[in-house]
Design a protein around this motif. Structure first.
Motif, PDB file in Angstrom:
ATOM      1  N   PRO A  90       0.920  -1.052   0.123  1.00 17.48           N
ATOM      2  CA  PRO A  90      -0.131  -0.538   0.217  1.00 17.48           C
ATOM      3  C   PRO A  90       1.185   0.753  -0.191  1.00 17.48           C
ATOM      4  CG  PRO A  90       0.211  -1.042   2.135  1.00 17.48           C
ATOM      5  CD  PRO A  90       0.560  -2.682   1.434  1.00 17.48           C
ATOM      6  N   GLY A  91       2.001   1.000   0.134  1.00 15.72           N
ATOM      7  CA  GLY A  91       2.519   2.352   0.658  1.00 15.72           C
ATOM      8  C   GLY A  91       4.378   1.888  -0.981  1.00 15.72           C
ATOM      9  N   PRO A  92       4.843   2.734  -0.558  1.00 21.67           N
ATOM     10  CA  PRO A  92       5.740   3.147  -1.026  1.00 21.67           C
ATOM     11  C   PRO A  92       6.736   2.523  -0.120  1.00 21.67           C
ATOM     12  CG  PRO A  92       6.410   5.266   0.745  1.00 21.67           C
ATOM     13  CD  PRO A  92       4.817   4.590   0.530  1.00 21.67           C
ATOM     14  N   LEU A  93       8.196   1.757  -2.238  1.00 20.91           N
ATOM     15  CA  LEU A  93       9.097   0.606  -1.448  1.00 20.91           C
ATOM     16  C   LEU A  93       9.587   1.256  -0.391  1.00 20.91           C
ATOM     17  CD1 LEU A  93       9.511  -1.290  -4.455  1.00 20.91           C
ATOM     18  CD2 LEU A  93       8.556  -2.051  -2.805  1.00 20.91           C
ATOM     19  N   SER A  94      11.026   0.077   0.898  1.00 15.82           N
ATOM     20  CA  SER A  94      11.277   0.802   1.226  1.00 15.82           C
ATOM     21  C   SER A  94      12.787   0.187   0.988  1.00 15.82           C
ATOM     22  CB  SER A  94      11.385  -0.334   2.772  1.00 15.82           C
ATOM     23  OG  SER A  94      11.358  -1.811   2.149  1.00 15.82           O
ATOM     24  N   ALA A  95      13.470   0.388   1.436  1.00 20.78           N
ATOM     25  CA  ALA A  95      15.206   0.267   0.709  1.00 20.78           C
ATOM     26  C   ALA A  95      15.131  -1.032   0.781  1.00 20.78           C
ATOM     27  CB  ALA A  95      16.238   1.018   1.784  1.00 20.78           C
ATOM     28  N   ASP A  96      14.885  -2.059   1.611  1.00 22.29           N
ATOM     29  CA  ASP A  96      14.984  -3.538   1.721  1.00 22.29           C
ATOM     30  C   ASP A  96      14.036  -3.957  -0.176  1.00 22.29           C
ATOM     31  OD1 ASP A  96      16.689  -3.591   3.215  1.00 22.29           O
ATOM     32  OD2 ASP A  96      14.236  -4.135   4.566  1.00 22.29           O
ATOM     33  N   GLY A  97      12.792  -2.967  -0.009  1.00 25.44           N
ATOM     34  CA  GLY A  97      12.043  -3.606  -1.050  1.00 25.44           C
ATOM     35  C   GLY A  97      12.679  -3.373  -2.963  1.00 25.44           C
ATOM     36  N   HIS A  98      13.226  -1.981  -2.914  1.00 23.21           N
ATOM     37  CA  HIS A  98      14.524  -1.561  -3.704  1.00 23.21           C
ATOM     38  C   HIS A  98      14.970  -2.929  -4.561  1.00 23.21           C
ATOM     39  CE1 HIS A  98      12.129   1.917  -5.242  1.00 23.21           C
ATOM     40  NE2 HIS A  98      12.473   2.197  -3.544  1.00 23.21           N
ATOM     41  N   GLY A  99      16.180  -3.144  -3.414  1.00 22.81           N
ATOM     42  CA  GLY A  99      16.409  -4.089  -3.292  1.00 22.81           C
ATOM     43  C   GLY A  99      16.493  -6.175  -3.831  1.00 22.81           C
ATOM     44  N   ALA A 100      15.092  -5.614  -2.973  1.00 22.54           N
ATOM     45  CA  ALA A 100      14.721  -7.483  -3.914  1.00 22.54           C
ATOM     46  C   ALA A 100      13.955  -6.585  -4.933  1.00 22.54           C
ATOM     47  CB  ALA A 100      13.198  -7.138  -2.354  1.00 22.54           C
ATOM     48  N   LEU A 101      13.363  -5.564  -5.726  1.00 17.25           N
ATOM     49  CA  LEU A 101      12.942  -5.922  -6.993  1.00 17.25           C
ATOM     50  C   LEU A 101      14.207  -5.732  -7.838  1.00 17.25           C
ATOM     51  CD1 LEU A 101      10.946  -4.511  -8.810  1.00 17.25           C
ATOM     52  CD2 LEU A 101      11.601  -2.553  -8.062  1.00 17.25           C
ATOM     53  N   VAL A 102      15.593  -5.354  -7.529  1.00 16.37           N
ATOM     54  CA  VAL A 102      16.347  -4.881  -8.617  1.00 16.37           C
ATOM     55  C   VAL A 102      16.725  -6.763  -8.592  1.00 16.37           C
ATOM     56  CG1 VAL A 102      19.257  -4.357  -8.637  1.00 16.37           C
ATOM     57  CG2 VAL A 102      17.242  -2.803  -7.972  1.00 16.37           C
ATOM     58  N   GLU A 103      16.823  -7.655  -7.646  1.00 15.82           N
ATOM     59  CA  GLU A 103      17.218  -8.898  -7.169  1.00 15.82           C
ATOM     60  C   GLU A 103      16.626  -9.360  -7.813  1.00 15.82           C
ATOM     61  OE1 GLU A 103      17.325  -9.975  -2.804  1.00 15.82           O
ATOM     62  OE2 GLU A 103      19.380  -9.013  -2.976  1.00 15.82           O
ATOM     63  N   THR A 104      15.197  -9.419  -8.238  1.00 16.09           N
ATOM     64  CA  THR A 104      13.990  -9.975  -8.690  1.00 16.09           C
ATOM     65  C   THR A 104      14.560  -9.994 -10.456  1.00 16.09           C
ATOM     66  OG1 THR A 104      12.491  -9.709  -6.914  1.00 16.09           O
ATOM     67  CG2 THR A 104      12.276 -10.015  -9.625  1.00 16.09           C
ATOM     68  N   TRP A 105      15.218  -8.226 -11.327  1.00 21.55           N
ATOM     69  CA  TRP A 105      14.773  -8.802 -12.361  1.00 21.55           C
ATOM     70  C   TRP A 105      16.632  -9.318 -12.401  1.00 21.55           C
ATOM     71  CZ3 TRP A 105      14.223  -2.985 -14.816  1.00 21.55           C
ATOM     72  CH2 TRP A 105      12.241  -2.642 -14.554  1.00 21.55           C
ATOM     73  N   PHE A 106      17.685  -9.297 -12.057  1.00 24.81           N
ATOM     74  CA  PHE A 106      18.979  -9.826 -12.308  1.00 24.81           C
ATOM     75  C   PHE A 106      18.083 -11.252 -12.224  1.00 24.81           C
ATOM     76  CE2 PHE A 106      20.960  -6.274 -10.858  1.00 24.81           C
ATOM     77  CZ  PHE A 106      21.699  -5.812 -12.147  1.00 24.81           C
ATOM     78  N   PHE A 107      17.480 -12.084 -11.349  1.00 25.99           N
ATOM     79  CA  PHE A 107      17.456 -13.287 -10.919  1.00 25.99           C
ATOM     80  C   PHE A 107      16.199 -13.848 -12.446  1.00 25.99           C
ATOM     81  CE2 PHE A 107      13.598 -16.825 -10.870  1.00 25.99           C
ATOM     82  CZ  PHE A 107      14.266 -17.563  -9.979  1.00 25.99           C
ATOM     83  N   TRP A 108      15.278 -12.537 -12.377  1.00 26.01           N
ATOM     84  CA  TRP A 108      14.729 -13.642 -14.052  1.00 26.01           C
ATOM     85  C   TRP A 108      15.758 -12.841 -15.917  1.00 26.01           C
ATOM     86  CZ3 TRP A 108      11.202 -17.137 -13.589  1.00 26.01           C
ATOM     87  CH2 TRP A 108      10.487 -16.014 -12.582  1.00 26.01           C
ATOM     88  N   GLY A 109      16.228 -12.729 -15.693  1.00 26.10           N
ATOM     89  CA  GLY A 109      17.550 -12.663 -16.350  1.00 26.10           C
ATOM     90  C   GLY A 109      18.217 -13.336 -16.801  1.00 26.10           C
ATOM     91  N   ALA A 110      18.938 -14.134 -15.227  1.00 29.90           N
ATOM     92  CA  ALA A 110      19.799 -15.068 -15.429  1.00 29.90           C
ATOM     93  C   ALA A 110      19.037 -16.296 -15.664  1.00 29.90           C
ATOM     94  CB  ALA A 110      20.582 -15.011 -13.688  1.00 29.90           C
ATOM     95  N   ILE A 111      17.411 -16.353 -15.159  1.00 27.77           N
ATOM     96  CA  ILE A 111      17.090 -17.710 -15.587  1.00 27.77           C
ATOM     97  C   ILE A 111      16.584 -17.498 -17.115  1.00 27.77           C
ATOM     98  CG2 ILE A 111      14.233 -18.457 -15.802  1.00 27.77           C
ATOM     99  CD1 ILE A 111      15.922 -19.178 -13.103  1.00 27.77           C
ATOM    100  N   GLY A 112      15.943 -16.608 -17.534  1.00 26.04           N
ATOM    101  CA  GLY A 112      16.599 -16.150 -19.076  1.00 26.04           C
ATOM    102  C   GLY A 112      17.516 -16.454 -19.914  1.00 26.04           C
ATOM    103  N   PHE A 113      18.713 -16.407 -19.773  1.00 21.73           N
ATOM    104  CA  PHE A 113      20.626 -16.045 -19.888  1.00 21.73           C
ATOM    105  C   PHE A 113      20.962 -17.805 -20.169  1.00 21.73           C
ATOM    106  CE2 PHE A 113      24.866 -16.912 -19.849  1.00 21.73           C
ATOM    107  CZ  PHE A 113      24.983 -15.632 -21.027  1.00 21.73           C
ATOM    108  N   LEU A 114      20.308 -18.609 -18.902  1.00 20.41           N
ATOM    109  CA  LEU A 114      20.635 -20.349 -18.494  1.00 20.41           C
ATOM    110  C   LEU A 114      19.129 -20.918 -19.974  1.00 20.41           C
ATOM    111  CD1 LEU A 114      21.012 -20.688 -14.729  1.00 20.41           C
ATOM    112  CD2 LEU A 114      22.823 -20.430 -16.119  1.00 20.41           C
ATOM    113  N   ALA A 115      18.206 -20.329 -19.849  1.00 25.58           N
ATOM    114  CA  ALA A 115      17.563 -20.856 -20.493  1.00 25.58           C
ATOM    115  C   ALA A 115      17.831 -20.952 -22.411  1.00 25.58           C
ATOM    116  CB  ALA A 115      15.849 -21.170 -20.767  1.00 25.58           C
ATOM    117  N   GLY A 116      18.526 -19.917 -22.191  1.00 27.44           N
ATOM    118  CA  GLY A 116      19.050 -19.495 -23.732  1.00 27.44           C
ATOM    119  C   GLY A 116      20.758 -20.327 -23.763  1.00 27.44           C
TER     120      GLY A 116
END
Length: 306
Positions: free
Chosen positions: A250-276
């Motif tokens: 409901p509110g803005p992302l915390s510092a930990d939330g921003h970190g988790a968001l960045v990690e999630t994007w890197f996670f999906w990028g790595a998943i795609g890379f391994l699949a490719g």
């Protein structure tokens, strides 16, 4: 300028193919005598002379053709036949290198095209994801946007993984010829009786350009499929650092939330890379027109066989 650019992509093999008998400055009677005295050498010479006229690079075509004809005229005028044998051997080596260049350039062009088009497709898909729900009076919320963004990041990673997979397995450009089942015979040729290359370098370049593009497409599909398996909870071995429900509060992302968001994007990028990276598992999907009997063949097959 435009011709040079076109020839860099498509090759310079155009125009009419001339037979040895049509070359001026060679006595037809002496040519028949050479055919009778050295049938195997003349067969190879004839095949290489034809192949040189459809070489991928214009400079190769001109240089090889002139050298072969120069040696043939010298032998016809009484020079040692060893000069013609040397010219034939050198011509075979140069034409082999020309074919490897054609294959490498075609494949690299196809891979580059796939990488360049990937961000365009990502933008189009994201725009459609925002626009299509509005046609039905709906809209994308935070969770839906994050899920779509994760899918697109995974999609892009699949393209990069597929390209990396091909590049790693092609340290030697000549591997393109071997893995395409276009071997190298005596004097760098592999036609009937060693008479000439078994593949047109221009056709090889076009086929591998298409194959390079197809390999990027395979990386897209593999990455998307793996994303659906992981995000859908079917494959539970891999877990994203943060789910859309956790990141959309409901509110803005915390510092930990921003970190988790960045990690999630890197996670999906790595998943795609391994699949490719596993695009070479799509055996039988990519077929090379020069492969005998229509058997599947691609630039990565030699690495698998070894």
């Amino acid at each position: 300028m435009l011709r040079d650019v076109r020839e860099w992509f498509d090759g310079a093999a155009d125009g009419e193919i001339r037979a040895l008998e049509e070359v001026p400055g060679i006595d037809p009677e002496r040519l028949r005598e050479l055919w009778c005295a050295e049938p195997e050498l003349m067969l190879r010479l004839d095949g290489l002379h034809t192949a040189a006229q459809r070489a991928f690079e214009r400079r190769t075509r001109v240089a090889v053709t002139e050298e072969l004809l120069r040696a043939l005229r010298a032998v016809a005028q009484g020079a040692d036949v060893a000069r013609l044998e040397t010219a034939v051997a050198l011509a075979g080596t140069r034409l082999e290198a020309d074919t490897a260049t054609a294959g490498a350039r075609g494949l690299n062009t196809g891979l580059t095209c796939g990488i360049v088009i990937s961000p365009v497709i990502l933008l189009v898909v994201f725009a459609l994801g925002e626009w299509v729900p509005g046609l039905f009076g709906a809209g994308l919320g935070c969770q839906e946007r994050l899920a779509l963004a994760g899918a697109l990041v995974c999609f892009a990673g699949g393209a990069m993984g597929a390209v990396f997979s091909v590049i790693v397995r092609l340290r030697d450009p000549r591997q393109l010829i071997r893995d395409s089942r276009v071997g190298v015979g005596v004097g760098g040729v592999d036609g009937p009786g060693g008479a000439g290359p078994a593949v047109d370098p221009v056709q090889l370049s076009r086929a591998l350009r298409q194959e390079g593009w197809y390999r990027v497409v395979v990386g897209w599909f593999l990455a998307t499929a793996l994303y659906l398996l992981v995000a859908g909870g079917i494959l539970t071995l891999l877990t994203p650092p943060g789910s859309p429900a956790e990141l959309c509060g409901p509110g803005p992302l915390s510092a930990d939330g921003h970190g988790a968001l960045v990690e999630t994007w890197f996670f999906w990028g790595a998943i795609g890379f391994l699949a490719g990276l596993n695009e070479r598992w799509a055996r039988g999907l990519l077929r090379h027109p020069s492969a005998p009997g229509g058997e599947a063949s691609g630039p990565g097959d030699g690495a698998r066989r070894s």
